[in-house]
Scaffold this motif. Sequence first.
Motif, mmCIF file in Angstrom:
data_model
loop_
_atom_site.group_PDB
_atom_site.id
_atom_site.type_symbol
_atom_site.label_atom_id
_atom_site.label_comp_id
_atom_site.label_asym_id
_atom_site.label_seq_id
_atom_site.Cartn_x
_atom_site.Cartn_y
_atom_site.Cartn_z
ATOM 1 N N PRO A 79 1.012 -1.158 0.186
ATOM 2 C CA PRO A 79 -0.023 -0.028 -0.027
ATOM 3 C C PRO A 79 0.891 1.506 0.132
ATOM 4 C CG PRO A 79 0.156 -0.865 2.195
ATOM 5 C CD PRO A 79 1.079 -1.859 1.328
ATOM 6 N N GLN A 80 2.066 1.060 -0.266
ATOM 7 C CA GLN A 80 2.947 2.422 -0.319
ATOM 8 C C GLN A 80 2.739 3.116 -1.697
ATOM 9 O OE1 GLN A 80 7.036 1.708 0.512
ATOM 10 N NE2 GLN A 80 7.613 3.586 0.856
ATOM 11 N N LEU A 86 -3.569 4.843 -4.996
ATOM 12 C CA LEU A 86 -4.483 4.121 -4.192
ATOM 13 C C LEU A 86 -6.115 3.829 -4.817
ATOM 14 C CD1 LEU A 86 -5.397 2.698 -1.392
ATOM 15 C CD2 LEU A 86 -6.284 4.953 -0.789
ATOM 16 N N ILE A 129 -6.025 -4.496 3.222
ATOM 17 C CA ILE A 129 -4.883 -4.061 2.961
ATOM 18 C C ILE A 129 -3.623 -4.534 3.999
ATOM 19 C CG2 ILE A 129 -3.487 -1.776 3.050
ATOM 20 C CD1 ILE A 129 -5.922 -0.301 2.605
ATOM 21 N N ALA A 132 -0.014 -2.449 6.447
ATOM 22 C CA ALA A 132 -0.789 -0.937 6.318
ATOM 23 C C ALA A 132 0.322 0.239 6.669
ATOM 24 C CB ALA A 132 -1.823 -0.896 6.902
ATOM 25 N N MET A 135 1.763 2.786 4.694
ATOM 26 C CA MET A 135 1.025 3.717 3.995
ATOM 27 C C MET A 135 1.483 5.223 4.345
ATOM 28 S SD MET A 135 -2.905 2.522 3.769
ATOM 29 C CE MET A 135 -3.443 3.118 2.299
ATOM 30 N N THR A 139 -2.238 9.221 2.076
ATOM 31 C CA THR A 139 -3.016 8.260 1.658
ATOM 32 C C THR A 139 -4.066 7.645 2.849
ATOM 33 O OG1 THR A 139 -1.055 7.641 0.030
ATOM 34 C CG2 THR A 139 -2.783 6.157 0.391
ATOM 35 N N LEU A 140 -3.307 7.504 3.754
ATOM 36 C CA LEU A 140 -4.428 7.073 4.978
ATOM 37 C C LEU A 140 -5.708 8.036 4.992
ATOM 38 C CD1 LEU A 140 -1.985 5.703 7.813
ATOM 39 C CD2 LEU A 140 -3.780 4.569 6.781
#
Length: 302
Positions: A79-80, A86, A129, A132, A135, A139-140
């Motif tokens: 999830p980077q 995203l 995800i 996580a 992230m 994005t979070l």
Amino acid sequence: MYLQHFGLSQPPFNLTPDTEFFCDLPSHREALNVLLIALQSGEGFIKITGPVGAGKTLLCRKLLNELPPPFVTAYLPNPQLSPAGLHRAIADELGIGYPPDCEQSHTLALLTRHLLEAANQGRKIVLIIDEAQAMPLETLENLRLLTNLETEKQKLLQIVLFGQAELDQLLGQKSIRQLRQRITFSYPLKPLNRLQVRDYVLHRLRIAGNTHTDLISVPGIFALHFYSQGIPRLLNILTHKALLAAYGKGLSRIGWPQVRLAARDTDATQEQTPKRLFNYLLLCLLLLGGGVYWYFSPSLPL
């Protein structure tokens, strides 16, 4: 290889998250139950945390396999991503087509329309995800905005976060406190105790075809627990190397010496062993001192 020597049909301690080897230990079963109950209840955010190698990815794969219809899953192992990345990654997972030069706002509009159509058809979209904690903060926060999408009766998107302890530190930042408030279910995976280590190792050996419960001696189990700290990934590495060591010597079982050799060859255990050994010896001395004091002290009247 040692498979034929120990009567095994397949490697029992691979590091890949194979759900065939999922061990129904209390911690992992409780975590899976929390996930299934929370998702059935329609909760928006759920979080599972644990140390490196605690089995989060295997639990994640198990959840993907066990979620029944009408659940539809989208899985992000890395999830980077930027907020735009995203949206595209979720769209790809859900099979939503978009132009190569599509702007973020347009991708979000396509995603929203797809989620509304799914809700009208009775389907429940779950975004899972892994890792996580990687992230970015922006994005979070964008992830939180996605959970604002809802009808009068349900969330259009449910989100499950799997992460290391750093995820809790990330969520503790003031800039994303609104996201932290939306996490209604959370479960921390814990290291295995000695009995669970035994059950875990014997379970994997049994799935791999072994029918003997004495393949690992009692001191060997103690050593596996001591050197692995109850972390499943380290257990896999150490037991695999210990089996190789026993096979090389023509032994029919593994014990403390083979596990100790495996630990010497594993960097992750060498980092922790001196401190854990000191604590273990200190505990033994305290217990011994307490026993001597109790034995020689006069009895106290009740």
